[in-house]
Scaffold this motif. Structure first.
Motif, mmCIF file in Angstrom:
data_model
loop_
_atom_site.group_PDB
_atom_site.id
_atom_site.type_symbol
_atom_site.label_atom_id
_atom_site.label_comp_id
_atom_site.label_asym_id
_atom_site.label_seq_id
_atom_site.Cartn_x
_atom_site.Cartn_y
_atom_site.Cartn_z
ATOM 1 N N VAL A 1 -4.627 -8.601 -0.977
ATOM 2 C CA VAL A 1 -3.562 -9.536 -0.595
ATOM 3 C C VAL A 1 -3.519 -9.554 0.926
ATOM 4 C CG1 VAL A 1 -1.100 -10.053 -0.722
ATOM 5 C CG2 VAL A 1 -2.283 -9.072 -2.711
ATOM 6 N N ARG A 2 -4.072 -10.609 1.525
ATOM 7 C CA ARG A 2 -4.233 -10.659 2.981
ATOM 8 C C ARG A 2 -3.294 -11.643 3.669
ATOM 9 N NH1 ARG A 2 -8.719 -7.760 4.221
ATOM 10 N NH2 ARG A 2 -10.380 -7.561 2.657
ATOM 11 N N TYR A 3 -2.643 -12.531 2.906
ATOM 12 C CA TYR A 3 -1.852 -13.599 3.513
ATOM 13 C C TYR A 3 -0.482 -13.688 2.841
ATOM 14 C CZ TYR A 3 -6.631 -14.843 4.808
ATOM 15 O OH TYR A 3 -7.922 -14.806 5.270
ATOM 16 N N PRO A 4 0.540 -14.117 3.578
ATOM 17 C CA PRO A 4 1.869 -14.277 2.984
ATOM 18 C C PRO A 4 1.870 -15.407 1.957
ATOM 19 C CG PRO A 4 1.968 -14.287 5.395
ATOM 20 C CD PRO A 4 0.527 -14.426 5.026
ATOM 21 N N ASN A 5 2.784 -15.311 1.006
ATOM 22 C CA ASN A 5 2.992 -16.397 0.051
ATOM 23 C C ASN A 5 4.196 -17.217 0.497
ATOM 24 O OD1 ASN A 5 4.444 -17.526 -2.525
ATOM 25 N ND2 ASN A 5 2.318 -17.228 -3.116
ATOM 26 N N GLY B 1 0.796 -1.215 0.000
ATOM 27 C CA GLY B 1 0.000 0.000 0.000
ATOM 28 C C GLY B 1 0.828 1.265 0.000
ATOM 29 N N THR B 2 2.127 1.180 0.280
ATOM 30 C CA THR B 2 2.964 2.382 0.333
ATOM 31 C C THR B 2 3.104 3.013 -1.050
ATOM 32 O OG1 THR B 2 4.898 0.927 0.170
ATOM 33 C CG2 THR B 2 4.281 1.684 2.363
ATOM 34 N N MET C 1 6.475 -12.166 -1.002
ATOM 35 C CA MET C 1 5.320 -11.473 -0.443
ATOM 36 C C MET C 1 5.623 -11.150 1.011
ATOM 37 S SD MET C 1 2.538 -10.578 -1.915
ATOM 38 C CE MET C 1 2.053 -11.749 -3.157
ATOM 39 N N PRO C 2 5.371 -9.938 1.457
ATOM 40 C CA PRO C 2 5.741 -9.547 2.826
ATOM 41 C C PRO C 2 5.031 -10.372 3.894
ATOM 42 C CG PRO C 2 5.204 -7.627 1.480
ATOM 43 C CD PRO C 2 4.813 -8.833 0.690
ATOM 44 N N LEU D 1 1.353 -6.367 5.050
ATOM 45 C CA LEU D 1 0.314 -6.346 4.030
ATOM 46 C C LEU D 1 -0.766 -5.359 4.435
ATOM 47 C CD1 LEU D 1 0.000 -10.199 3.488
ATOM 48 C CD2 LEU D 1 1.157 -8.568 1.984
ATOM 49 N N VAL D 2 -1.040 -4.394 3.585
ATOM 50 C CA VAL D 2 -1.999 -3.347 3.949
ATOM 51 C C VAL D 2 -3.401 -3.910 4.159
ATOM 52 C CG1 VAL D 2 -2.608 -2.711 1.566
ATOM 53 C CG2 VAL D 2 -2.706 -0.984 3.387
#
Length: 500
Positions: free
Chosen positions: A397-401, A370-371, A407-408, A413-414
């Motif tokens: 995008v709510r979960y890490p990969n 989101g930055t 993926m952070p 994750l925003v």
């Protein structure tokens, strides 16, 4: 996320593999490597950097032989700064094997301990690819027992690899004096395809564009769980080596990672992005009346097909409002988010006339931290936009990969544990429209009716391998590359697919 290629030919392959890696550069820009074989001897060169910077004339001249492998790396585990972790990896026994790998092993830590205590093999880096190579080498050694190597022995070894290894892996290995082996995990999470040309050469690569761009004819995808062995005469042997293979490709490949001119698992990446734009248009109508939007503007690069299709369906003008500086590339990040914001403005510049006095709908392929999105929205306002709406062709995008995308962690994750309106406030747009998960799957899945499903874990939290726990995610995040002072910028605009 990496790009891999392997070639068996009747002529020198150094230039061919170099050209193939240039076509895969979008899949990794941190390191590159090539290995070739002549008379059972391997010739290798690998280093950090882009393909054009890693390989000089002297390096290319030293890569002798008619078969070989190549890889471009975007690290998601291990040490991003160690040239030792650039691929290919080499082990001298049995036979001599070199390997390139795209993906991420979710049980690499346990395998590393097992290799030391049970298989008596030494791992010298933090790379899961070295772990995978040693598992493969051990299983080939077990199946041959000192006897000449046959394709059936190789397939038996891969069958045992599937039983031991968890996670995502598309692999190409070169066995000295025998040929090239390629195989894919039982879920087919990472892509791999095979093709031939009129001269009897055989190529295996991450994306079909690699084949087409080097004069090869795409033949088919390597199936999930399948192993393909190409002997030095160019004969292709194949066998299914998994007990219950099921195709669940990573949906983020179609959203963002792959080149739009690739076809993966029977799906045109470009058409998938058009379909996402069509589905997104329906979401936009339910949130913002089209008569309140003056213009649709994509955020370069991957969102362009979706944005164009959305604009056409809504009957709105489509304009280019951002110009990408092609020559900035990656930037060294200094402490704090301020420099990240500055780097966005260095890489993108606005065409003010497209924003001034207008209600603009910005379209991006996805929103991760989101930055970057927040800064782009502010750039649109600074250029005179009256209202700024933001639409994402992918769901939140709510979960890490855990399968090979950088993926952070959840906290970065925003969208994690936030409502859409809370995300909108953080980003600072007047309206925020997301694709929904089912709509995304339907839009892309409709292009190949044979597909059972996708790995969409970063969107829905469902990890298709079925072995991922909260503890696993925490442990994998500890090994994740990124986030430290002095590291290169891995913000959305610095990721490889956003570079022309």
């Amino acid at each position: 996320m990496c790009g891999i290629v392997g070639v068996v030919s009747n002529a020198p392959v150094n230039q061919l593999i170099y050209d193939a890696l240039l076509l895969l550069q979008h899949r990794g820009q941190d390191a590159a490597g090539i290995v070739t074989q002549q008379e059972r001897k391997f010739f290798m060169h690998k280093a950090k950097g882009m393909v054009k910077d890693v390989f000089r004339t002297r390096n290319m001249r030293s890569l002798l032989g008619n078969c070989g492998l190549g890889q471009v790396r975007y690290p998601t585990a291990g040490n991003a700064f160690s040239e030792e972790e650039a691929q290919p990896f080499y082990v001298n026994a049995p036979f001599g094997i070199v390997l390139v790998h795209n993906g991420n092993l979710t049980n690499a830590h346990a395998l590393k301990a097992e290799l030391f205590s049970t298989d008596h093999r030494h791992i010298n880096t933090e790379s899961d690819s070295e772990v995978l190579l040693n598992v493969l080498a051990h299983e080939i050694e077990k199946t041959t027992r000192g006897l000449p190597l046959q394709p059936l022995d190789i397939f038996a070894a891969v069958r045992n690899v599937h039983k031991r290894v968890k996670g995502s892996y598309a692999v190409i290995a070169l066995i000295a004096g025998h040929g090239v082996l390629a195989f894919r995990d039982p879920f087919g999470i990472r892509p791999l395809c095979i093709g031939k040309n009129g001269d009897g050469q055989v190529m295996v690569a991450s994306e079909s564009v690699t084949l087409e761009g080097t004069g090869f004819q795409f033949e088919r995808n390597v199936l999930p769980g399948e192993a393909v062995f190409i002997d030095l005469q160019g004969n292709v042997h194949a066998q299914q080596c998994a007990d219950a293979p099921v195709l669940n490709p990573c949906i983020f490949e179609f959203v963002y990672l792959a080149r739009p001119d690739s076809v993966m698992d029977g799906i045109s990446v470009y058409q998938a992005r058009l379909n996402l734009g069509e589905a997104l248009a329906k979401r936009v109508i339910s949130t913002v009346p089209p008569n309140e939007i003056d213009v649709v503007i994509p955020i370069p690069e991957s969102s362009r097909p979706s944005a164009a299709q959305l604009a056409q369906l809504l009957g709105l003008p489509y304009r280019e409002g951002f110009v990408k500086n092609r020559y900035v590339g990656r930037t060294f990040i200094m402490p704090g988010q301020g420099v990240r914001k500055k780097s966005v403005r260095q890489k993108l510049n606005v065409i003010a006339s497209e924003f001034k006095g207008r209600n603009v709908l910005l379209v991006d392929d996805s929103i991760v931290r989101g930055t970057t999105s927040r800064e782009i929205v502010q750039m649109a306002r600074d250029a005179g936009a009256r209202k700024v709406y933001l639409a994402s062709a992918a769901p939140p995008v709510r979960y890490p990969n855990v399968y090979g995308i950088d993926m952070p962690t959840s906290s970065e994750l925003v969208a994690h544990d936030r409502t859409v309106d809370e995300i909108r406030e953080i980003i600072g747009c007047d309206a925020l429209i997301y694709q929904d998960v089912d709509g995304m799957k339907k839009a892309i899945g409709s292009l190949n009716k044979k597909l059972v499903g996708f790995d969409a874990s970063c969107f829905d939290g469902v990890y298709v391998t079925g072995d991922i726990t909260a503890g696993d995610i925490e442990r994998l995040n500890e090994n994740r590359v990124g986030g430290e002072e002095g590291q290169e910028d891995t913000s959305r605009l610095a990721l490889p697919n956003h570079v022309d």
